[in-house]
Design a protein around this motif. Structure first.
Motif, short mmCIF file in Angstrom:
data_model
loop_
_atom_site.label_atom_id
_atom_site.label_comp_id
_atom_site.label_asym_id
_atom_site.label_seq_id
_atom_site.Cartn_x
_atom_site.Cartn_y
_atom_site.Cartn_z
N GLN A 20 1.78 -0.24 11.49
CA GLN A 20 2.89 -0.33 10.55
C GLN A 20 2.52 -1.22 9.37
OE1 GLN A 20 6.43 -2.38 11.91
NE2 GLN A 20 7.73 -0.88 10.93
N VAL A 21 2.02 -2.43 9.67
CA VAL A 21 1.70 -3.36 8.59
C VAL A 21 0.50 -2.85 7.80
CG1 VAL A 21 0.16 -4.96 9.80
CG2 VAL A 21 1.66 -5.81 8.03
N MET A 22 -0.41 -2.15 8.49
CA MET A 22 -1.60 -1.65 7.79
C MET A 22 -1.20 -0.57 6.78
SD MET A 22 -5.02 0.07 9.25
CE MET A 22 -5.69 -1.23 10.24
N SER A 23 -0.31 0.36 7.19
CA SER A 23 0.12 1.41 6.26
C SER A 23 0.91 0.80 5.11
CB SER A 23 0.95 2.47 6.98
OG SER A 23 2.05 1.88 7.61
N MET A 24 1.62 -0.30 5.39
CA MET A 24 2.40 -0.94 4.33
C MET A 24 1.46 -1.61 3.31
SD MET A 24 5.46 -3.70 4.64
CE MET A 24 4.40 -5.12 4.70
N VAL A 25 0.43 -2.29 3.80
CA VAL A 25 -0.52 -2.94 2.88
C VAL A 25 -1.24 -1.88 2.06
CG1 VAL A 25 -2.66 -4.27 2.79
CG2 VAL A 25 -0.80 -5.00 4.29
N PHE A 26 -1.64 -0.78 2.70
CA PHE A 26 -2.30 0.32 1.99
C PHE A 26 -1.42 0.86 0.88
CE2 PHE A 26 -3.13 5.00 1.86
CZ PHE A 26 -4.33 4.93 1.20
N THR A 27 -0.12 1.12 1.21
CA THR A 27 0.81 1.61 0.21
C THR A 27 0.99 0.60 -0.91
OG1 THR A 27 1.95 2.70 2.03
CG2 THR A 27 3.08 2.66 -0.08
N GLY A 28 1.03 -0.68 -0.54
CA GLY A 28 1.16 -1.72 -1.56
C GLY A 28 0.00 -1.71 -2.53
N ILE A 29 -1.21 -1.52 -2.01
CA ILE A 29 -2.39 -1.47 -2.90
C ILE A 29 -2.29 -0.27 -3.84
CG2 ILE A 29 -4.90 -1.16 -2.94
CD1 ILE A 29 -4.98 -2.69 -0.28
N LEU A 30 -1.89 0.90 -3.28
CA LEU A 30 -1.74 2.09 -4.13
C LEU A 30 -0.71 1.86 -5.23
CD1 LEU A 30 -1.78 5.14 -1.67
CD2 LEU A 30 -3.60 4.29 -3.13
N LEU A 31 0.44 1.24 -4.84
CA LEU A 31 1.49 0.98 -5.82
C LEU A 31 1.00 0.05 -6.92
CD1 LEU A 31 4.65 0.61 -3.57
CD2 LEU A 31 4.14 2.43 -5.18
N LEU A 32 0.23 -0.97 -6.51
CA LEU A 32 -0.31 -1.92 -7.48
C LEU A 32 -1.21 -1.20 -8.49
CD1 LEU A 32 0.11 -5.02 -7.51
CD2 LEU A 32 -2.23 -5.22 -6.66
N ILE A 33 -2.08 -0.32 -7.98
CA ILE A 33 -2.99 0.41 -8.87
C ILE A 33 -2.19 1.29 -9.82
CG2 ILE A 33 -4.80 2.17 -8.95
CD1 ILE A 33 -5.74 1.12 -6.20
#
Lengths: 213, 121
Positions: free
Chosen positions: B78-91
């Motif tokens: 759960q936290v891993m998919s959230m961090v991944f999504t966060g990185i995508l959103l940042l980019i």
């Protein structure tokens, strides 16, 4: 590497979630539905992220039309924000009552949540109607196109959540608080809190920043 | 059985954690709205920093107190998919804003540029 050192359990590396019920703190998670729904929410936040990016790029292109400071009524937005915030905590109470098997209290809290959701939607509809009558529809400028697209998408999500809530209440009435309904209520809980989270971005970025600039 | 009940209770929050999350959210919502509504004399960039900073904090409050994201939930997925999504959103967000504001600036003819074009005629 872990597989090589544990050749007895090669299938372990393909398990995204444990199928062993004893290893989990919560039996509802065993089907993987919760994780799947969470990943849906992550993909949904990518949609919102792109809509926010569009608004960030086009949000100041007024095309000689109205600007945020002319249109937005911050006090009403504050009221709508609190409707969503209250609906978040009342949904939390519904989940706690569900965990304790108190079906009647849970139903009451879900009804309160739905009422706050409808109140939020009414506020949003009134705002859209107000903008439309001022001639500030989505076709007036790039700013208004991106505004209607972003805020409208959030509103459609809240509408979907409210309809889902109504359907769930009927299902709980018909079939009681069985495992399937519990899982569905937990999924909608994630969805509902997620929409409140997106709204934080909307009021900070669109409304408050828009009026200041 | 009692330990399992306790764990379930923890996994989806308690009244206490919901009240803490709600209280923090109310404060973190009221401060930015107050800055705008009271029209307090404040530097624009400071005001924007406060609005975005508190917004980010409130998002984290919601993630932890309402969505109950923990490092241990779903064995870390759960936290891993959230961090991944966060990185995508940042980019997506930083990249779009960066590129498009530069593009906007470059598309605007500066005054000296207009003069130079006039001299050519």
């Amino acid at each position: 590497m872990a597989n090589l050192t544990h050749p007895a359990k090669p299938a372990k590396s393909f398990d995204f979630y444990s199928t062993d019920p004893t290893s989990h703190v919560d039996g509802h998670h065993d089907t993987g539905t919760m994780l799947g729904f969470w990943i849906y929410l992550m993909s949904d936040s990518l949609i919102f992220g792109i809509l926010f990016a569009i608004y960030a790029v086009l949000g100041t292109n007024y095309a000689a039309g109205p600007a945020p400071a002319d249109l937005f009524e911050i006090k009403k937005i504050l009221l709508a924000t609190f409707f969503l915030l209250f609906s978040s905590i009342t949904y939390g109470f519904a989940v706690i009552n569900m965990q304790q098997g108190k079906e009647r209290q849970m139903t009451t809290w879900l009804l309160v949540t739905g009422a706050f959701g409808i109140a939020f939607l009414v506020m949003e509809l009134l705002e859209f109607q107000h903008l439309w009558h001022l001639g500030a529809g989505p076709g007036a400028s790039a700013f208004l196109s991106s505004f209607w697209f972003l805020v409208g998408t959030h509103g459609l999500h809240v509408l979907s959540g409210t309809i889902w809530l109504a359907v769930l209440l009927v299902q709980v009435q018909k079939h009681g608080l069985n495992e399937d309904n519990k899982r569905r209520i937990l999924c909608l809980s994630l969805f509902w809190h997620f929409l409140d989270l997106i709204w934080i971005g909307v009021f900070s970025f669109v409304y408050l920043t828009g009026v200041l600039l | 059985m009692t330990t399992q009940d306790h764990d379930e209770h923890e996994a989806h929050g308690s009244y206490r954690s919901y009240f803490i999350g709600f209280g923090l959210s109310v404060v973190l919502t009221l401060i930015p709205f107050w800055i705008v509504l009271s029209e307090v004399e404040i530097n624009l960039w400071l005001a924007l920093t406060i609005i975005f900073g508190l917004g980010a904090v409130q998002i984290m409050v919601h993630v932890s107190y309402f969505l109950h994201v923990t490092v241990k939930a779903e064995e870390g997925w759960q936290v891993m998919s959230m961090v991944f999504t966060g990185i995508l959103l940042l980019i997506v967000l930083v990249g779009s804003i960066w590129v498009m504001t530069h593009l906007n600036n470059n598309m605007m003819p500066a005054h000296d540029q207009i003069d130079r074009v006039r001299e050519l005629q």
